[in-house]
Scaffold this active site. Structure first.
Site, PDB file in Angstrom:
ATOM      1  N   CYS A  98       0.530  -1.107   0.133  1.00 13.30           N
ATOM      2  CA  CYS A  98       0.224   0.142   0.057  1.00 13.30           C
ATOM      3  C   CYS A  98       0.935   1.314  -0.429  1.00 13.30           C
ATOM      4  O   CYS A  98       0.815   2.270  -0.526  1.00 13.30           O
ATOM      5  CB  CYS A  98      -1.252  -0.217   1.268  1.00 13.30           C
ATOM      6  SG  CYS A  98      -2.570  -0.991   1.163  1.00 13.30           S
ATOM      7  N   CYS A 161      14.650 -26.409  13.855  1.00 17.42           N
ATOM      8  CA  CYS A 161      13.588 -25.734  14.794  1.00 17.42           C
ATOM      9  C   CYS A 161      12.812 -27.045  15.930  1.00 17.42           C
ATOM     10  O   CYS A 161      12.111 -26.652  17.533  1.00 17.42           O
ATOM     11  CB  CYS A 161      12.933 -24.951  13.870  1.00 17.42           C
ATOM     12  SG  CYS A 161      13.863 -24.353  13.126  1.00 17.42           S
ATOM     13  N   CYS A 164      14.140 -28.528  19.403  1.00 20.11           N
ATOM     14  CA  CYS A 164      13.998 -27.504  20.474  1.00 20.11           C
ATOM     15  C   CYS A 164      12.174 -27.738  20.536  1.00 20.11           C
ATOM     16  O   CYS A 164      11.964 -27.385  21.525  1.00 20.11           O
ATOM     17  CB  CYS A 164      14.754 -26.262  20.434  1.00 20.11           C
ATOM     18  SG  CYS A 164      16.482 -26.562  20.884  1.00 20.11           S
ATOM     19  N   CYS A 206      16.932 -17.399  16.131  1.00 21.51           N
ATOM     20  CA  CYS A 206      17.247 -18.938  16.361  1.00 21.51           C
ATOM     21  C   CYS A 206      18.066 -19.300  15.358  1.00 21.51           C
ATOM     22  O   CYS A 206      18.725 -20.037  16.153  1.00 21.51           O
ATOM     23  CB  CYS A 206      16.069 -19.254  16.162  1.00 21.51           C
ATOM     24  SG  CYS A 206      15.163 -18.950  17.758  1.00 21.51           S
TER      25      CYS A 206
HETATM   26  C1  HEC Z   1      18.670 -24.554  20.270  1.00 16.82           C
HETATM   27  C2  HEC Z   1      16.831 -24.428  20.427  1.00 16.82           C
HETATM   28  C3  HEC Z   1      16.806 -23.849  19.375  1.00 16.82           C
HETATM   29  C4  HEC Z   1      16.107 -23.858  17.958  1.00 16.82           C
HETATM   30  C5  HEC Z   1      16.998 -25.035  17.032  1.00 16.82           C
HETATM   31  C6  HEC Z   1      15.561 -23.327  17.730  1.00 16.82           C
HETATM   32  N1  HEC Z   1      14.750 -22.081  18.563  1.00 16.82           N
HETATM   33 FE1  HEC Z   1      13.462 -20.819  18.333  1.00 16.82          FE
HETATM   34  N2  HEC Z   1      13.693 -20.239  20.364  1.00 16.82           N
HETATM   35  C7  HEC Z   1      14.271 -21.355  22.005  1.00 16.82           C
HETATM   36  C8  HEC Z   1      14.853 -19.948  22.667  1.00 16.82           C
HETATM   37  C9  HEC Z   1      15.495 -20.778  24.201  1.00 16.82           C
HETATM   38  C10 HEC Z   1      13.754 -19.480  22.309  1.00 16.82           C
HETATM   39  C11 HEC Z   1      13.157 -18.690  23.686  1.00 16.82           C
HETATM   40  C12 HEC Z   1      13.933 -17.282  23.625  1.00 16.82           C
HETATM   41  C13 HEC Z   1      15.223 -16.819  23.980  1.00 16.82           C
HETATM   42  O1  HEC Z   1      15.640 -17.235  25.453  1.00 16.82           O
HETATM   43  O2  HEC Z   1      16.427 -16.662  23.269  1.00 16.82           O
HETATM   44  C14 HEC Z   1      13.017 -19.558  21.132  1.00 16.82           C
HETATM   45  C15 HEC Z   1      12.036 -18.772  20.791  1.00 16.82           C
HETATM   46  C16 HEC Z   1      11.320 -18.902  19.752  1.00 16.82           C
HETATM   47  C17 HEC Z   1      10.097 -17.887  19.212  1.00 16.82           C
HETATM   48  C18 HEC Z   1       9.660 -17.123  19.829  1.00 16.82           C
HETATM   49  C19 HEC Z   1       7.970 -17.578  20.835  1.00 16.82           C
HETATM   50  C20 HEC Z   1       7.881 -16.594  20.926  1.00 16.82           C
HETATM   51  O3  HEC Z   1       6.659 -16.214  21.857  1.00 16.82           O
HETATM   52  O4  HEC Z   1       7.757 -14.892  20.594  1.00 16.82           O
HETATM   53  C21 HEC Z   1      10.211 -18.136  17.966  1.00 16.82           C
HETATM   54  C22 HEC Z   1       9.334 -17.954  16.649  1.00 16.82           C
HETATM   55  C23 HEC Z   1      11.101 -19.863  17.489  1.00 16.82           C
HETATM   56  N3  HEC Z   1      11.481 -19.754  18.701  1.00 16.82           N
HETATM   57  C24 HEC Z   1      10.505 -20.446  16.402  1.00 16.82           C
HETATM   58  C25 HEC Z   1      11.969 -21.023  15.898  1.00 16.82           C
HETATM   59  C26 HEC Z   1      12.157 -21.674  14.702  1.00 16.82           C
HETATM   60  C27 HEC Z   1      11.465 -20.733  13.452  1.00 16.82           C
HETATM   61  C28 HEC Z   1      13.501 -22.037  14.604  1.00 16.82           C
HETATM   62  C29 HEC Z   1      13.670 -23.088  12.987  1.00 16.82           C
HETATM   63  C30 HEC Z   1      14.141 -22.374  12.623  1.00 16.82           C
HETATM   64  C31 HEC Z   1      13.718 -23.047  15.624  1.00 16.82           C
HETATM   65  N4  HEC Z   1      13.248 -21.650  16.275  1.00 16.82           N
HETATM   66  C32 HEC Z   1      15.539 -22.804  16.229  1.00 16.82           C
HETATM   67  C33 HEC Z   1      15.517 -21.573  21.072  1.00 16.82           C
HETATM   68  C34 HEC Z   1      15.591 -22.819  19.139  1.00 16.82           C
HETATM   69  C1  HEC Z   2      -5.335   5.302  -1.655  1.00 14.39           C
HETATM   70  C2  HEC Z   2      -5.958   4.124  -0.679  1.00 14.39           C
HETATM   71  C3  HEC Z   2      -5.208   3.392   0.076  1.00 14.39           C
HETATM   72  C4  HEC Z   2      -4.179   3.783   0.947  1.00 14.39           C
HETATM   73  C5  HEC Z   2      -3.808   5.010   1.089  1.00 14.39           C
HETATM   74  C6  HEC Z   2      -3.759   2.671   1.723  1.00 14.39           C
HETATM   75  N1  HEC Z   2      -4.280   1.577   1.239  1.00 14.39           N
HETATM   76 FE1  HEC Z   2      -4.144  -0.251   2.333  1.00 14.39          FE
HETATM   77  N2  HEC Z   2      -5.466  -1.305   0.457  1.00 14.39           N
HETATM   78  C7  HEC Z   2      -5.954  -0.100  -0.287  1.00 14.39           C
HETATM   79  C8  HEC Z   2      -7.382  -1.025  -1.040  1.00 14.39           C
HETATM   80  C9  HEC Z   2      -7.809  -0.870  -1.812  1.00 14.39           C
HETATM   81  C10 HEC Z   2      -6.546  -2.494   0.118  1.00 14.39           C
HETATM   82  C11 HEC Z   2      -7.875  -3.427  -0.430  1.00 14.39           C
HETATM   83  C12 HEC Z   2      -7.737  -4.067  -1.915  1.00 14.39           C
HETATM   84  C13 HEC Z   2      -6.170  -4.555  -2.667  1.00 14.39           C
HETATM   85  O1  HEC Z   2      -5.293  -3.965  -3.111  1.00 14.39           O
HETATM   86  O2  HEC Z   2      -6.198  -5.584  -2.683  1.00 14.39           O
HETATM   87  C14 HEC Z   2      -5.464  -1.870   1.234  1.00 14.39           C
HETATM   88  C15 HEC Z   2      -5.116  -2.915   2.009  1.00 14.39           C
HETATM   89  C16 HEC Z   2      -5.147  -3.758   2.361  1.00 14.39           C
HETATM   90  C17 HEC Z   2      -4.088  -4.488   3.929  1.00 14.39           C
HETATM   91  C18 HEC Z   2      -4.669  -5.617   3.577  1.00 14.39           C
HETATM   92  C19 HEC Z   2      -6.091  -6.065   4.678  1.00 14.39           C
HETATM   93  C20 HEC Z   2      -6.549  -7.296   4.593  1.00 14.39           C
HETATM   94  O3  HEC Z   2      -7.999  -7.493   4.857  1.00 14.39           O
HETATM   95  O4  HEC Z   2      -5.612  -7.975   4.019  1.00 14.39           O
HETATM   96  C21 HEC Z   2      -3.133  -3.354   4.299  1.00 14.39           C
HETATM   97  C22 HEC Z   2      -3.209  -4.283   5.927  1.00 14.39           C
HETATM   98  C23 HEC Z   2      -3.121  -2.130   4.217  1.00 14.39           C
HETATM   99  N3  HEC Z   2      -4.097  -2.038   2.882  1.00 14.39           N
HETATM  100  C24 HEC Z   2      -3.123  -1.049   5.019  1.00 14.39           C
HETATM  101  C25 HEC Z   2      -2.870   0.048   4.252  1.00 14.39           C
HETATM  102  C26 HEC Z   2      -1.404   0.938   5.135  1.00 14.39           C
HETATM  103  C27 HEC Z   2      -0.806   0.366   6.611  1.00 14.39           C
HETATM  104  C28 HEC Z   2      -1.594   2.064   4.490  1.00 14.39           C
HETATM  105  C29 HEC Z   2      -1.110   3.235   4.824  1.00 14.39           C
HETATM  106  C30 HEC Z   2       0.768   3.053   5.147  1.00 14.39           C
HETATM  107  C31 HEC Z   2      -2.182   2.295   3.644  1.00 14.39           C
HETATM  108  N4  HEC Z   2      -2.958   0.340   3.700  1.00 14.39           N
HETATM  109  C32 HEC Z   2      -2.699   2.747   2.687  1.00 14.39           C
HETATM  110  C33 HEC Z   2      -6.377   0.900  -0.251  1.00 14.39           C
HETATM  111  C34 HEC Z   2      -5.085   1.918   0.563  1.00 14.39           C
END
Ligand code: HEC
Ligand code: HEC
Length: 245
Positions: A98, A161, A164, A206
């Site tokens: 947008c 992932c 863990c 991660c």
């Molecule tokens: C070695 C263990 C480990 C592995 C492998 C790992 N993570 Fe994590 N992850 C953690 C830990 C521990 C946390 C908690 C945050 C922290 O304190 O680091 C975390 C946090 C997260 C969160 C945040 C959850 C929240 O509540 O916001 C997400 C999402 C996540 N991991 C996704 C992934 C994904 C996708 C992968 C693979 C690409 C991955 N992690 C690999 C250990 C791991």
């Molecule tokens: C000129 C008009 C216009 C402006 C300015 C605009 N948008 Fe949009 N936006 C749209 C229209 C129209 C759609 C949905 C239709 C499409 O794009 O396919 C949309 C879709 C979206 C969606 C997806 C909604 C869904 O239901 O999935 C998001 C999120 C969004 N806009 C955020 C924003 C944000 C944040 C801004 C400002 C930074 C912004 N838009 C500015 C017209 C606008």
């Protein structure tokens, strides 16, 4: 997988948000808008929402009106299938779409304060609503691609992932509790970052911990992982903006 989750009754659903295992202090910080540091970004996002920008000199509000109505539930169903590109698109990329095509302004940089602020503001309108990501059948192959990345061993430590987050969730890694990795609260204020950050940033953290080369923000792999994690969390409540240790 999705069918299985949908058929789980409340009593057999063992999914837990990281929130459930956080200290009382951090939970209180998340729950109270006045104490939640992410509120600073949400407020900035509200200001940006109604600020005209770009060559079009239009604000988000000019087209979308009151975000409390127009953006309610939106963040809870992203990533969605983007028919024009034939692949899923995350919320940040949708906002930037947008920004570029409607406001005719340069895209916000990944992890920039403005993009985080608008994403947090849009996400805040879904707080408390159940995650619904993954309903669209066209997303199925991408959810599966995300699941394969989640289960694949990679990096110098040869970890996945799943090792863990599926097999050792609830155990401790050094001082950190390994959560189930449900992305219920993004963007999050992470105390370790002293800042707001995206789900892509969390995943890259991660991956660095796995000694694997982190996927780029916005890459197909990161979007597939985000989609898989959100679909796996379907039905859980949106906490945005969450606070995490
Ligand atoms: C070695 C263990 C480990 C592995 C492998 C790992 N993570 Fe994590 N992850 C953690 C830990 C521990 C946390 C908690 C945050 C922290 O304190 O680091 C975390 C946090 C997260 C969160 C945040 C959850 C929240 O509540 O916001 C997400 C999402 C996540 N991991 C996704 C992934 C994904 C996708 C992968 C693979 C690409 C991955 N992690 C690999 C250990 C791991
Ligand atoms: C000129 C008009 C216009 C402006 C300015 C605009 N948008 Fe949009 N936006 C749209 C229209 C129209 C759609 C949905 C239709 C499409 O794009 O396919 C949309 C879709 C979206 C969606 C997806 C909604 C869904 O239901 O999935 C998001 C999120 C969004 N806009 C955020 C924003 C944000 C944040 C801004 C400002 C930074 C912004 N838009 C500015 C017209 C606008």
């Amino acid at each position: 997988m999705l069918v299985l989750l949908d058929s789980l009754s409340a009593t057999t659903d063992t999914r837990r948000s990281t929130y459930d295992d956080m200290s009382r202090d951090i939970r209180a910080m998340q729950d109270d808008d006045m104490a939640n540091p992410a509120s600073l970004w949400v407020n900035d996002g509200a200001a940006l929402w109604s600020q005209p920008a770009g060559a079009a000199q239009m604000s988000c509000a000019d087209c979308h009106g009151d975000a409390a109505t127009s953006m309610k539930g939106v963040a809870a169903r992203y990533p969605v299938f983007d028919a024009a590109r034939g692949k899923p698109v995350g919320l940040e990329a949708r906002i930037n779409h947008c920004r570029k095509t409607r406001q005719q302004a340069p895209a916000f940089a990944p992890e920039s304060r403005d993009l985080l602020a608008l994403t947090a503001f849009v996400g805040r309108q879904s707080r408390g609503l159940p995650i619904t990501t993954g309903d669209d059948p066209r997303l199925a192959p991408f959810v599966e691609a995300g699941r394969m990345i989640f289960e694949r061993r990679q990096g110098q430590l040869n970890l996945s992932c799943a090792i863990c987050h599926d097999h050792n969730a609830g155990k401790r890694l050094a001082s950190a509790l390994i959560p189930q990795a449900h992305p219920t609260g993004y963007p999050i204020y992470r105390l370790e970052w002293q800042s707001l950050g995206s789900l892509a940033r969390r995943l890259r953290n991660c991956m660095a911990g796995m000694r694997a080369a982190p996927y780029a923000t916005g890459s197909d792999e990161i979007v597939a992982l985000e989609l898989f994690l959100m679909a796996r969390a379907r039905g859980m409540a949106t906490e945005t903006p969450a606070v995490r240790p």
